[in-house]
Design a protein around this motif. Sequence first.
Motif, PDB file in Angstrom:
ATOM      1  N   MET A 129       4.470  15.260 -12.634  1.00 60.92           N
ATOM      2  CA  MET A 129       3.578  14.523 -11.745  1.00 60.92           C
ATOM      3  C   MET A 129       4.324  13.983 -10.526  1.00 60.92           C
ATOM      4  N   LEU A 130       5.520  13.453 -10.740  1.00 60.92           N
ATOM      5  CA  LEU A 130       6.323  12.987  -9.615  1.00 60.92           C
ATOM      6  C   LEU A 130       6.679  14.153  -8.688  1.00 60.92           C
ATOM      7  N   SER A 131       6.974  15.293  -9.282  1.00 60.13           N
ATOM      8  CA  SER A 131       7.324  16.474  -8.487  1.00 60.13           C
ATOM      9  C   SER A 131       6.163  16.900  -7.606  1.00 60.13           C
ATOM     10  N   LEU A 132       4.956  16.864  -8.162  1.00 57.66           N
ATOM     11  CA  LEU A 132       3.772  17.220  -7.372  1.00 57.66           C
ATOM     12  C   LEU A 132       3.572  16.241  -6.215  1.00 57.66           C
ATOM     13  N   GLU A 133       3.774  14.936  -6.482  1.00 56.59           N
ATOM     14  CA  GLU A 133       3.631  13.937  -5.416  1.00 56.59           C
ATOM     15  C   GLU A 133       4.694  14.123  -4.341  1.00 56.59           C
TER      16      GLU A 133
ATOM     17  N   ARG B 257       0.812  -1.212   0.000  1.00 58.03           N
ATOM     18  CA  ARG B 257       0.000   0.000   0.000  1.00 58.03           C
ATOM     19  C   ARG B 257       0.854   1.274   0.000  1.00 58.03           C
ATOM     20  N   TYR B 258       2.147   1.106   0.238  1.00 62.60           N
ATOM     21  CA  TYR B 258       2.996   2.283   0.434  1.00 62.60           C
ATOM     22  C   TYR B 258       4.206   2.288  -0.488  1.00 62.60           C
ATOM     23  N   THR B 259       4.102   1.570  -1.620  1.00 63.40           N
ATOM     24  CA  THR B 259       5.239   1.556  -2.541  1.00 63.40           C
ATOM     25  C   THR B 259       5.472   2.932  -3.168  1.00 63.40           C
ATOM     26  N   MET B 260       4.386   3.640  -3.505  1.00 68.52           N
ATOM     27  CA  MET B 260       4.562   4.981  -4.067  1.00 68.52           C
ATOM     28  C   MET B 260       5.190   5.940  -3.058  1.00 68.52           C
ATOM     29  N   PRO B 261       4.682   6.037  -1.816  1.00 69.95           N
ATOM     30  CA  PRO B 261       5.372   6.885  -0.843  1.00 69.95           C
ATOM     31  C   PRO B 261       6.830   6.493  -0.634  1.00 69.95           C
ATOM     32  N   TYR B 262       7.111   5.170  -0.702  1.00 74.83           N
ATOM     33  CA  TYR B 262       8.502   4.736  -0.554  1.00 74.83           C
ATOM     34  C   TYR B 262       9.358   5.266  -1.704  1.00 74.83           C
ATOM     35  N   MET B 263       8.836   5.173  -2.934  1.00 74.24           N
ATOM     36  CA  MET B 263       9.582   5.680  -4.086  1.00 74.24           C
ATOM     37  C   MET B 263       9.812   7.179  -3.965  1.00 74.24           C
ATOM     38  N   LEU B 264       8.776   7.892  -3.526  1.00 81.54           N
ATOM     39  CA  LEU B 264       8.926   9.339  -3.370  1.00 81.54           C
ATOM     40  C   LEU B 264       9.963   9.668  -2.310  1.00 81.54           C
ATOM     41  N   GLN B 265       9.944   8.884  -1.248  1.00 83.98           N
ATOM     42  CA  GLN B 265      10.911   9.086  -0.172  1.00 83.98           C
ATOM     43  C   GLN B 265      12.332   8.890  -0.682  1.00 83.98           C
ATOM     44  N   GLN B 266      12.525   7.888  -1.547  1.00 87.17           N
ATOM     45  CA  GLN B 266      13.866   7.642  -2.082  1.00 87.17           C
ATOM     46  C   GLN B 266      14.331   8.799  -2.950  1.00 87.17           C
ATOM     47  N   CYS B 267      13.388   9.469  -3.619  1.00 86.13           N
ATOM     48  CA  CYS B 267      13.761  10.594  -4.486  1.00 86.13           C
ATOM     49  C   CYS B 267      14.403  11.735  -3.704  1.00 86.13           C
ATOM     50  N   ILE B 268      14.002  11.895  -2.442  1.00 80.10           N
ATOM     51  CA  ILE B 268      14.517  13.016  -1.647  1.00 80.10           C
ATOM     52  C   ILE B 268      15.317  12.506  -0.439  1.00 80.10           C
ATOM     53  N   LYS B 269      15.876  11.312  -0.581  1.00 79.94           N
ATOM     54  CA  LYS B 269      16.635  10.730   0.519  1.00 79.94           C
ATOM     55  C   LYS B 269      17.923  11.499   0.769  1.00 79.94           C
ATOM     56  N   GLU B 270      18.571  11.968  -0.332  1.00 77.69           N
ATOM     57  CA  GLU B 270      19.853  12.671  -0.204  1.00 77.69           C
ATOM     58  C   GLU B 270      19.759  14.137  -0.630  1.00 77.69           C
ATOM     59  N   LEU B 271      18.806  14.468  -1.467  1.00 78.70           N
ATOM     60  CA  LEU B 271      18.656  15.840  -1.949  1.00 78.70           C
ATOM     61  C   LEU B 271      17.349  16.438  -1.455  1.00 78.70           C
ATOM     62  N   MET B 272      17.294  17.752  -1.399  1.00 84.39           N
ATOM     63  CA  MET B 272      16.088  18.437  -0.960  1.00 84.39           C
ATOM     64  C   MET B 272      15.035  18.387  -2.063  1.00 84.39           C
ATOM     65  N   PRO B 273      13.728  18.462  -1.689  1.00 84.60           N
ATOM     66  CA  PRO B 273      12.668  18.402  -2.701  1.00 84.60           C
ATOM     67  C   PRO B 273      12.846  19.419  -3.824  1.00 84.60           C
ATOM     68  N   GLU B 274      13.241  20.644  -3.468  1.00 82.45           N
ATOM     69  CA  GLU B 274      13.374  21.676  -4.501  1.00 82.45           C
ATOM     70  C   GLU B 274      14.485  21.358  -5.498  1.00 82.45           C
ATOM     71  N   GLN B 275      15.395  20.443  -5.127  1.00 83.98           N
ATOM     72  CA  GLN B 275      16.479  20.084  -6.036  1.00 83.98           C
ATOM     73  C   GLN B 275      16.040  19.069  -7.090  1.00 83.98           C
ATOM     74  N   VAL B 276      15.052  18.252  -6.758  1.00 82.72           N
ATOM     75  CA  VAL B 276      14.643  17.198  -7.696  1.00 82.72           C
ATOM     76  C   VAL B 276      13.322  17.512  -8.383  1.00 82.72           C
ATOM     77  N   CYS B 277      12.547  18.442  -7.836  1.00 82.79           N
ATOM     78  CA  CYS B 277      11.260  18.770  -8.447  1.00 82.79           C
ATOM     79  C   CYS B 277      11.457  19.645  -9.693  1.00 82.79           C
ATOM     80  N   HIS B 278      10.531  19.545 -10.625  1.00 76.31           N
ATOM     81  CA  HIS B 278      10.609  20.325 -11.870  1.00 76.31           C
ATOM     82  C   HIS B 278      10.549  21.810 -11.519  1.00 76.31           C
TER      83      HIS B 278
END
Length: 505
Positions: A495-499, A404-425
Motif C-alpha cells: 500500500m505504501l508502494s502504491l502511494e 493535511r499533508y502528513t501522508m505526502p510528507y511521509m511518502l516524500q521522506q521514503c524517496i528522499k535519498e533513494l529512487m521510488p523503484e528502490q523502495v517500492c515492493h
Amino acid sequence: MDITLGVVLRLLSLDTTIYTKVVKEDEYIKGYEIWEPGMGIPQSNVLYLMEYQTLMMDPGIWKRKYVLCTGRLTAEELSGQEDYWISVSDSLRPMDLFRQLQRIFQIWYHWCIRLHEMILANSNLSELLETMEETFQIFSCISTQAMEIVGVSSGFEQHCSWVEQQTVLLHQVNELVTDEDFQNAKSEDNVFLYTNMYGECYYCYNLKISGQYRARIISGVEGWTKAYGVHGIVTVFGAALNKVYGEYDRQEDLIQGEQGMKHMLSDMLQGLVPMQFELRRQLETVHWVPTQTYQVLVIRFQDETNGGVGMSYYKTQIHALLQDCFVLQETDRFICVRNLSRWKELKDYDEILPYFLRETLCKAGISDTFRDFAQVRSYYLEALEALRIGERVDSTRWYYYFSRYTMPYMLQQCIKELMPEQVCHPALRILDEYDKKNETHLLETLEVFLRERHSIAHSAALLDIHRTTLLVRLERINHLTGIDIQDYPTCLHLMLSLEILHFSG
C-alpha cells in the motif's frame, strides 16, 4: 533660505498668468531689479524686470540672463533664449512686478523661518505639511516604509483616492510593488519625480534614519502634473525634516525593542537553541511565555517575486491580520509565529487569509499548534513542508495546513535519498510489466482489493467484474509474484508502494 527661479515661478503663477519655457528652475536668484537702458551689463542670477519694448531693443545682451517682462513673448522668442525668459500680462508695469517680487521673497523667507520654528516646537507632521499647501498650494503626505500615512495635508486627502483611513490601499501597494522605478527609488537622496501607471506625477523625498530609508514625502499639485517650483520647495522641506525625522518615527522604539527577539528567533530557526533564562527573557519583551500555544506560518510570494518596497507594509498587514504575532521579514517571504493563547477571538482562516494572499500573490504554509516555544524550528519546518507540498499537490489553494499533508510528507521522506523503484515492493513492477504485455488489469485489481480492505464483494463491484473473476485474478497475482496478501507487513509495504508511485508520478 535661498530662493530658486522655480519657486519664484510657482508663487508668481498663483496670482498671475505667466508665459515661459524655463527648464533650469533650480537656478538660484540672488536678487531682482528694474532694468533701465544704460545700466551697463546685466549680471547672472539677477532677475531683471522690464517692459517688452525694452527687452526687444537689444535682445542679444539678455541671452542666458533672467528676464521678467510685461507683454506676452511668442514661442519663437522664448525658444531662442535658452529658456531663461518669463513674461506676464502687458496690463502690468515693471513696478507692479517689483512689488510682486518683494511679496514673493517675503513669503519665501517667512515660510522657511516658520517651518524651522514649527519643527523646533515639535509640531505634528500634518501641520508641517499644511504649511506647504497654504503657502504654495502643494498637496502632500508622508508615508512610512510600511505605507502608513503619518502626516497628510487637507488637500491631499481630498485629491487622492488611494489613501484611506491613514494608510495606502492594498491594491495600490500591489501596483507599486510591481513598479521597478518605485522599487529602486528608496535609494534616492534628493527629490525625484515619480509618475504612476495613470500618468499622475508626484514629487517625492525619502526620509532616512542613519542612512536607512524610513519614510517618504509625496507631494503634488492639482491635476498631478509637473509644475514649476515644487522640486525646490520639497527639497527645502525634506532637508529640514530629515534632520529630525527620527523624533517623529513612531516605529523607532518598537524596532529597538524587537531586535533581541528578532535575533533570538532567527538563531532558533537555524537550529541554535538559547538557554532557558534567555528564552524567557526575550519572550517577556513581547509579553509571551514559553508554554503558551503557538503556531508558525510561512507566507511566500509566488513566481520567485518579492514584495520589495511593499514588504514593511505587508508585514504591518500581517500583524493586523494575525493579531498577536511576531513576524520575521525575508526577501521573498514572511515567517510568522502566532501566539494563540493571547487571541481574544479566534478567527477562521477561511475568512481572513484568502483575500490577503490573493491580493499579494502569496501562499502560506501553516504548522500544527505546539506548547513549547523551544520547538519553534520543528514547526517552522512543518510550515515550510506544508507550503512546498501543498503548492505541488493542491496548486489552486492559497494556504496549506501541515496536518493535511502528513501522508505526502511521509511518502516524500521514503524517496528522499533513494529512487521510488528502490523502495517500492518488487511485485508492483512485475504486475505492471505483465499487464502491459498481456493487456490485463492485475495491478489495478491488487490496488482496489487492498483499498477495500480485502472485501471480495466491494472490490468486484468497483472493478465491475464477477467475484469469481476477482478470485482468479488474485490467484494469478500470487502465482506471478509469490506475495501473501493476508500478511500484514506485506500488505503495508504494498500500500505504501502504491502511494509512493502516485505521489512521485
